[in-house]
Write a protein that holds these residues in place. Sequence first.
Motif: not given
Lengths: 269, 238
Positions: A222-238
């Motif tokens: 329940g935490a939007p993936v953008i908060l997972d700054t390690e992940s590629q998906a999170g970075q791509a959303y950034e």
Amino acid sequence: MAKIIVVTSGKGGVGKTTSSAAISTGLALRGHKTVVIDFDVGLRNLDLIMGCERRVVYDFVNVINKEASLKQALIKDKRTDGLFILPASQTRDKDALTHEGVEAVLDELAKDFDYIICDSPAGIEQGAQMALYFAEEAIVVTNPEVSSVRDSDRILGILQSKSRMAEQGKAVKEHLLLTRYNPTRVASAEMLSVADVEEILAIPLLGVIPESEAVLKASNQGAPVILDTESQAGQAYEDAVSRLLGDEVEHRFLEQTQKGFFKRLLGGK
Amino acid sequence: MADPCFQIKGTSVTSMVLDLYHYQGEEFASALHQKVQSAPLFFTGSPLYINLASFNGELSKPELQEIIKHCQSLGFQLFGCKGGSEPQAKLAKDLGLVHLPASRARPDKTEPSPEPEPAPVASPEPEAISRPTRIIERPVRSGQQIYAEGSDLILLAQVSEGAEVIADGNIHAYGPLRGRALAGVRDNPNARIFCQHLEAELVSIAGHFVLNDTLRERCWKQPAQVFLQDDSIEIAAL
Ligand SMILES: Nc1ncnc2c1ncn2[C@@H]1O[C@H](COP(=O)(O)OP(=O)(O)OP(=O)(O)O)[C@@H](O)[C@H]1O
Ligand SMILES: [Mg+2]
């Protein structure tokens, strides 16, 4: 005045809710007061992805029916300052949203917020048309496969003919967000490439989000993936949020990562 | 004086006309189906009347009922019959159709005529009206249809697969043409399609059409023009 952005796709399950959650969180993190609205009446998914499902008391339909005030229904995000969620109702029927009702809610929100993100239901019918009607900009979420691209094309046609902007003779600003992108499957021609999709849809590319396990993990937590700054998906959303705000950022994660030699050598997976 | 509650004026309505030459159930149904498939958005919901001026032989009540059924099931709004014999006119009326009198006296035809039936216009002398070219600057997307009535059509952006662009005159497409393009739809055999990037699902001139598989062999993704020569579609590089 708030900017109203719809996240839409035509085809279902392509990543609209995931993207709505990530992008609204990203905007709030950059200091823009943001509200994200779940237009998917009857399914109610956004609150799960945002991790606030247990705090839902009143919803969008209650506000429209004047059974609750907007203040009562808005949920303040626990993790991110300046972010609010307006959840959809799970029980009501799809006709619960009316143009007048939605407009009144948006007008009231527009006084307080910088961005209003509308998470659209799937399809091209009434529900999706309601979600996009008031939008000034649209993030068209597309997977790199033919049926999703075709649906995105249709929704672009609807955006430019059935939205309020279109009725006023103006154009809705279009953004292409390519999600669940898997460079390996693109390389083996199982999926369309970024260039293929850009050629067919011919709208500016906001971002390419790689297919990533981090997304599933994020939604389970329940935490939007953008908060997972390690992940590629999170970075791509950034990156996508930066581009939405007008920055020029180079696209990443488009190529197959060099699986193998060095990683194996270093014992990585 | 009280406000009038209505006003009656003369007008002309655009509709499609089906020139019936002879009738055989199966053949009619499948030909009509094929026609509609060529441009579903264009035909679906169109007002239509049947012109019997060139019809050979008798038309029975069950036959006309079948025709009505076929037209309706394919989405036409069939509203009337034009011309034909006295009994045919009566039949049409009995089946709830409007009967329109035949056009000005024309020679009796014994064979199907390629001559176009003039669109129903109020003026007795149909004159060639040229309307300003219709210019579309934005992409025409899947599910959308653009019709340039009585004029040429210029498309500055792409036409997506699943879109239909239609003109009574010529069509000029400057972006990729991936959808269906129908020029000269009111039977103008001189109409042409010009495009920068031919990748269409279908191209049609005055009702004659060719599909994607034929197009792939000629000028595919190239600048090309499409025109009619001796009743067959020609595709040539530009
Ligand atoms: N980049 C990604 N990588 C891996 N899985 C993803 C990615 N984006 C979305 N998904 C998964 O795809 C599924 C659908 O995502 P989501 O609910 O965001 O789509 P949606 O377009 O909102 O669907 P619906 O049309 O039902 O509203 C979810 O299981 C989600 O975890
Ligand atoms: Mg969703």
